[in-house]
Design an enzyme around this catalytic site. Structure first.
Site, mmCIF file in Angstrom:
data_model
loop_
_atom_site.group_PDB
_atom_site.id
_atom_site.type_symbol
_atom_site.label_atom_id
_atom_site.label_comp_id
_atom_site.label_asym_id
_atom_site.label_seq_id
_atom_site.Cartn_x
_atom_site.Cartn_y
_atom_site.Cartn_z
ATOM 1 N N ASP A 23 -6.624 -61.441 16.613
ATOM 2 C CA ASP A 23 -6.746 -60.121 17.201
ATOM 3 C C ASP A 23 -7.954 -59.196 15.697
ATOM 4 O O ASP A 23 -8.619 -58.593 16.151
ATOM 5 C CB ASP A 23 -5.476 -58.916 17.524
ATOM 6 N N THR A 72 -2.352 -61.588 25.155
ATOM 7 C CA THR A 72 -1.769 -62.265 23.787
ATOM 8 C C THR A 72 -0.042 -63.096 24.413
ATOM 9 O O THR A 72 -0.610 -63.696 23.440
ATOM 10 C CB THR A 72 -0.687 -61.264 23.025
#
Ligand code: AMP
Ligand code: MG
Length: 325
Positions: A46, A126
């Protein structure tokens, strides 16, 4: 219009796919981190993607604002700043840790209807990323509150028609110009186009893998009303928009588990323009277009429905019937 921005968005997302793939390969190789529930690989992916894209946008379009999911506070986890630094420098070699923090924090823009801002979800899905499955890098340009460019990197998406992991595709679109799909590994770019199924009983619908993100039981009821017999196509992230945009599903249902939850703009901006330019429709449950001009979240808590367009009114009607039953 927006040809330069569209091409730039596609290249940024392609570069990001390369970075996240390296991190996810380590996750898969080290199955241990999965059982321990260690989220640090996804944090690394990320932060690195947001820093690299944030820096490249600042260099190329310095007047544009940037609205992204993460910020530099996550660099404080033990060892994280160094890991992000070394991965980010594999892309931009002079990106020192201070510039990484600054590039991340450029993403704090509040959004709204004025001027231009880029919207980024550096790793969408995620949970899928950590399971070694599907996830997406989602970048969009919002101009005066309207999404005008979108690029969706889907690093594990298989070839058309296949399920499970494959070599990855990038979907991208520009307002009133079209939507395209290109394989991550190189190869012909093709126009992305939704299917033309008009009989809802023949449709496949897709939904989140995670039951916490959508009301699976309500969605099953809607599917029954539509006469759908195929199993739901469950896939993480904005890959749902991608599979709709190439006709592998005709309907994407995202009904809220909790009506106080407000969807985040980065979870839908790129996917929505890809669907619209591929010939489909995206709206909330009332049939209203998603409004990306209200800030970092959509104003509505009324769910999201994407379809091939032909089925849209039929699906909205089935949703209303199911919710009032
Ligand atoms: P998906 O992969 O489609 O399940 O969606 C992943 C996204 O769901 C994440 O990027 C989160 O921002 C978002 N999310 C987190 N909590 C919720 C929730 N309660 N309802 C809907 N979406 C959520
Ligand atoms: Mg997300």
């Amino acid at each position: 219009m927006y040809e330069v921005e569209t091409e730039f968005a596609r290249t940024l997302v392609a570069e990001a796919c390369t970075l996240t793939r390296r991190v996810q390969n380590d996750v898969v190789a080290n199955a241990d981190s999965l059982t321990k529930g260690d989220r640090s690989p996804v944090t690394l992916a990320d932060l690195t993607v947001q820093a690299v894209i944030g820096q490249r946008l600042a260099d190329r379009f310095p007047a544009d604002a940037f609205l992204a999911e993460e910020d530099s506070s996550s660099l404080d986890a033990p060892g994280m700043a160094d890991k992000v630094g070394s991965l980010a420098r594999s892309a931009i070699d002079d990106l020192d840790n201070a510039r990484i923090a600054a590039a991340l924090d450029r993403g704090n823009h509040p959004g709204g209807a004025e001027g231009r801002h880029w919207v980024l979800d550096p790793v969408d899905g995620t949970k899928g990323f950590l399971r070694g499955q599907q996830y997406a890098i989602a970048l969009a340009l919002v101009d005066e509150g309207r999404v005008v460019v979108g690029a969706l990197g889907c690093p594990n998406l298989p070839s058309p028609g296949a399920r499970g992991n494959g070599d990855g595709w990038i979907f991208y679109a520009a307002r009133d110009a079209g939507a395209w799909a290109t394989p991550c590994g190189g190869g012909a770019t093709v126009a992305a186009s939704v299917d033309s199924i008009a009989d809802s009983a023949r449709a496949v619908f897709c939904e989140s893998v995670e039951a916490a993100h959508a009301a699976h039981s309500v969605q099953a009821g809607i599917a029954r009303r539509l006469g759908i017999t195929a199993e739901p196509y469950r896939i993480d992230s904005q890959c749902k928009y991608a599979v709709l945009a190439r006709g592998e599903a005709s309907i994407y249902l995202r009904l809220p588990r909790d009506e106080s939850y407000r969807e985040k703009v980065w979870d839908h901006a790129a996917g929505a323009i890809v669907i619209e330019e591929a010939g489909g429709r995206v709206s909330d449950l009332d049939g209203n277009l998603l409004d990306f001009s209200r800030g970092r979240r959509l104003a509505t808590g009324r769910g999201i429905i994407a379809t091939n367009g032909v089925l849209h009114e039929t699906v909205l009607e089935a949703c209303r019937a199911e919710l009032s039953s």
